[in-house]
Design a protein around this motif. Structure first.
Motif, PDB file in Angstrom:
ATOM      1  N   PRO A   2       0.755  -1.154   0.073  1.00  0.00           N
ATOM      2  CA  PRO A   2       0.104   0.160  -0.079  1.00  0.00           C
ATOM      3  C   PRO A   2       0.991   1.271   0.040  1.00  0.00           C
ATOM      4  N   ARG A   3       0.230   2.257  -0.665  1.00  0.00           N
ATOM      5  CA  ARG A   3       1.138   3.680  -0.601  1.00  0.00           C
ATOM      6  C   ARG A   3       0.297   4.461   0.110  1.00  0.00           C
ATOM      7  N   GLU A   4       0.694   5.417   0.773  1.00  0.00           N
ATOM      8  CA  GLU A   4       0.153   6.468   1.402  1.00  0.00           C
ATOM      9  C   GLU A   4      -0.480   7.548   0.567  1.00  0.00           C
ATOM     10  N   VAL A   5      -1.798   7.544   0.659  1.00  0.00           N
ATOM     11  CA  VAL A   5      -2.401   8.343  -0.435  1.00  0.00           C
ATOM     12  C   VAL A   5      -3.487   9.164   0.469  1.00  0.00           C
ATOM     13  N   ASP A   6      -3.637  10.404   0.447  1.00  0.00           N
ATOM     14  CA  ASP A   6      -4.567  11.192   1.151  1.00  0.00           C
ATOM     15  C   ASP A   6      -5.962  10.535   1.119  1.00  0.00           C
ATOM     16  N   GLU A   7      -6.611  10.248   2.358  1.00  0.00           N
ATOM     17  CA  GLU A   7      -7.754   9.724   2.492  1.00  0.00           C
ATOM     18  C   GLU A   7      -8.969  10.571   1.847  1.00  0.00           C
ATOM     19  N   ARG A   8      -8.950  11.815   1.710  1.00  0.00           N
ATOM     20  CA  ARG A   8      -9.739  12.409   1.171  1.00  0.00           C
ATOM     21  C   ARG A   8     -10.194  12.313  -0.429  1.00  0.00           C
ATOM     22  N   LYS A   9      -8.710  12.154  -0.876  1.00  0.00           N
ATOM     23  CA  LYS A   9      -8.550  11.869  -2.383  1.00  0.00           C
ATOM     24  C   LYS A   9      -9.258  10.439  -2.584  1.00  0.00           C
ATOM     25  N   GLU A  63       0.931  11.204  -5.123  1.00  0.00           N
ATOM     26  CA  GLU A  63      -0.353  11.789  -4.436  1.00  0.00           C
ATOM     27  C   GLU A  63      -1.700  11.391  -4.767  1.00  0.00           C
ATOM     28  N   GLU A  64      -1.954  11.093  -5.953  1.00  0.00           N
ATOM     29  CA  GLU A  64      -3.016  10.668  -6.436  1.00  0.00           C
ATOM     30  C   GLU A  64      -3.675   9.463  -6.570  1.00  0.00           C
ATOM     31  N   PRO A  65      -4.852   8.931  -6.184  1.00  0.00           N
ATOM     32  CA  PRO A  65      -5.122   7.551  -6.298  1.00  0.00           C
ATOM     33  C   PRO A  65      -5.219   6.952  -7.563  1.00  0.00           C
ATOM     34  N   MET A  66      -5.367   7.529  -8.778  1.00  0.00           N
ATOM     35  CA  MET A  66      -5.507   7.207  -9.887  1.00  0.00           C
ATOM     36  C   MET A  66      -4.682   8.031 -10.964  1.00  0.00           C
ATOM     37  N   SER A  67      -4.058   7.126 -12.138  1.00  0.00           N
ATOM     38  CA  SER A  67      -3.166   7.756 -12.859  1.00  0.00           C
ATOM     39  C   SER A  67      -3.860   8.689 -13.790  1.00  0.00           C
ATOM     40  N   ALA A  68      -3.193   9.395 -14.617  1.00  0.00           N
ATOM     41  CA  ALA A  68      -3.719  10.605 -15.410  1.00  0.00           C
ATOM     42  C   ALA A  68      -4.628   9.823 -16.456  1.00  0.00           C
ATOM     43  N   LEU A  69      -4.171   8.823 -17.000  1.00  0.00           N
ATOM     44  CA  LEU A  69      -5.014   8.066 -17.934  1.00  0.00           C
ATOM     45  C   LEU A  69      -6.294   7.220 -17.308  1.00  0.00           C
ATOM     46  N   GLN A  70      -5.995   6.824 -16.049  1.00  0.00           N
ATOM     47  CA  GLN A  70      -7.286   6.357 -15.476  1.00  0.00           C
ATOM     48  C   GLN A  70      -8.214   7.303 -15.289  1.00  0.00           C
ATOM     49  N   THR A  71      -7.886   8.604 -14.841  1.00  0.00           N
ATOM     50  CA  THR A  71      -8.908   9.713 -14.645  1.00  0.00           C
ATOM     51  C   THR A  71      -9.351  10.192 -15.931  1.00  0.00           C
ATOM     52  N   GLN A  72      -8.577  10.265 -16.940  1.00  0.00           N
ATOM     53  CA  GLN A  72      -9.489  10.643 -18.134  1.00  0.00           C
ATOM     54  C   GLN A  72     -10.183   9.396 -18.644  1.00  0.00           C
ATOM     55  N   LYS A  73     -10.048   8.146 -18.589  1.00  0.00           N
ATOM     56  CA  LYS A  73     -10.890   7.177 -18.784  1.00  0.00           C
ATOM     57  C   LYS A  73     -12.183   7.144 -18.068  1.00  0.00           C
ATOM     58  N   LEU A  74     -11.942   7.489 -16.966  1.00  0.00           N
ATOM     59  CA  LEU A  74     -13.292   7.602 -15.863  1.00  0.00           C
ATOM     60  C   LEU A  74     -13.995   8.712 -16.365  1.00  0.00           C
ATOM     61  N   ARG A  75     -13.522   9.932 -16.734  1.00  0.00           N
ATOM     62  CA  ARG A  75     -14.367  11.032 -17.282  1.00  0.00           C
ATOM     63  C   ARG A  75     -15.189  10.658 -18.442  1.00  0.00           C
TER      64      ARG A  75
END
Length: 168
Positions: A2-9, A63-75
Motif C-alpha cells: 500500500p502507498r500513502e495517499v490522502d484519505e479524502r482523495k 499523491e493521487e489515487p488514480m493515474s492521469a490516463l485512468q482519470t481521463q478514462k473515468l471522465r
C-alpha cells in the motif's frame, strides 16, 4: 504494498467510480461495454486494497489515487453513462463541410505515350496582357509617357590634390 495517499482523495475517487457505475446501471446513456465495467470494478478494488490504482510514478502523481490516463478514462465513462457524449467521438464544428475522400495524384502512363507519333502538341495557353498604368492627377488619368533617356556619364577624371603628404 500500500502507498500513502490522502484519505479524502481516495474517497473522492471511489465516489466518482461508484457514481459512474450507478449512472450506467440506471441506463440513461448507452450501456457500458464489458471492458468499461471491468475497468471500474478493478480500479475500485485496487484503490480499496492498495490505496492507489497504479504503481508506476511515470504515469501520474504519487499523491493521487488514480493515474492521469485512468482519470481521463473515468471522465469518458462518466460522460457516456450520463448520456451526454460517448467520449470517443470528436465534435465537428457547425459550419464544417464534409471533405471529399482522398484521391491520390497518380500519373497516367498511357497519356505519355503518343498514338501513331503524329499527334499535335497541346495548345499553349494565351499570354496575358498587362493593362497600361497611368498617373492620376486630380481627377484625370493621364497616360504615362516614355521616360527621358538617361544622360551619358563622363569618364571620371583623375585629379591630384595638393597639400597631402610631403615627399621631402
Amino acid at each position: 504494498m500500500p502507498r500513502e495517499v490522502d484519505e479524502r482523495k481516495k474517497r473522492k475517487a471511489l465516489r466518482k467510480l461508484r457514481k459512474a457505475a450507478e449512472l450506467a446501471a440506471r441506463g440513461e446513456g448507452p450501456p457500458l461495454s464489458d471492458w468499461e465495467r471491468e475497468f471500474l470494478e478493478e480500479v475500485e478494488q485496487r484503490i480499496e486494497e492498495f490505496g492507489s490504482a497504479f504503481a508506476d510514478p511515470d504515469k501520474g502523481s504519487l499523491e493521487e489515487p488514480m493515474s492521469a490516463l485512468q482519470t481521463q478514462k473515468l471522465r469518458e465513462i462518466d460522460k457516456k453513462a450520463r448520456g451526454k457524449a460517448s467520449g470517443f467521438k470528436q465534435r465537428k464544428p457547425l459550419g464544417a463541410k464534409k471533405k471529399p475522400a482522398y484521391t491520390p495524384r497518380v500519373r497516367q502512363l498511357d497519356e505519355d505515350i503518343e498514338e501513331a507519333g503524329n499527334s499535335p502538341p497541346p495548345p499553349s495557353p494565351p499570354e496575358k496582357k498587362r493593362p497600361e498604368l497611368g498617373i492620376v492627377k486630380g481627377s484625370d488619368l493621364m497616360k504615362k509617357t516614355a521616360p527621358a533617356p538617361p544622360r551619358p556619364q563622363k569618364r571620371p577624371a583623375f585629379r591630384v590634390i595638393e597639400g597631402g603628404k610631403d615627399d621631402a
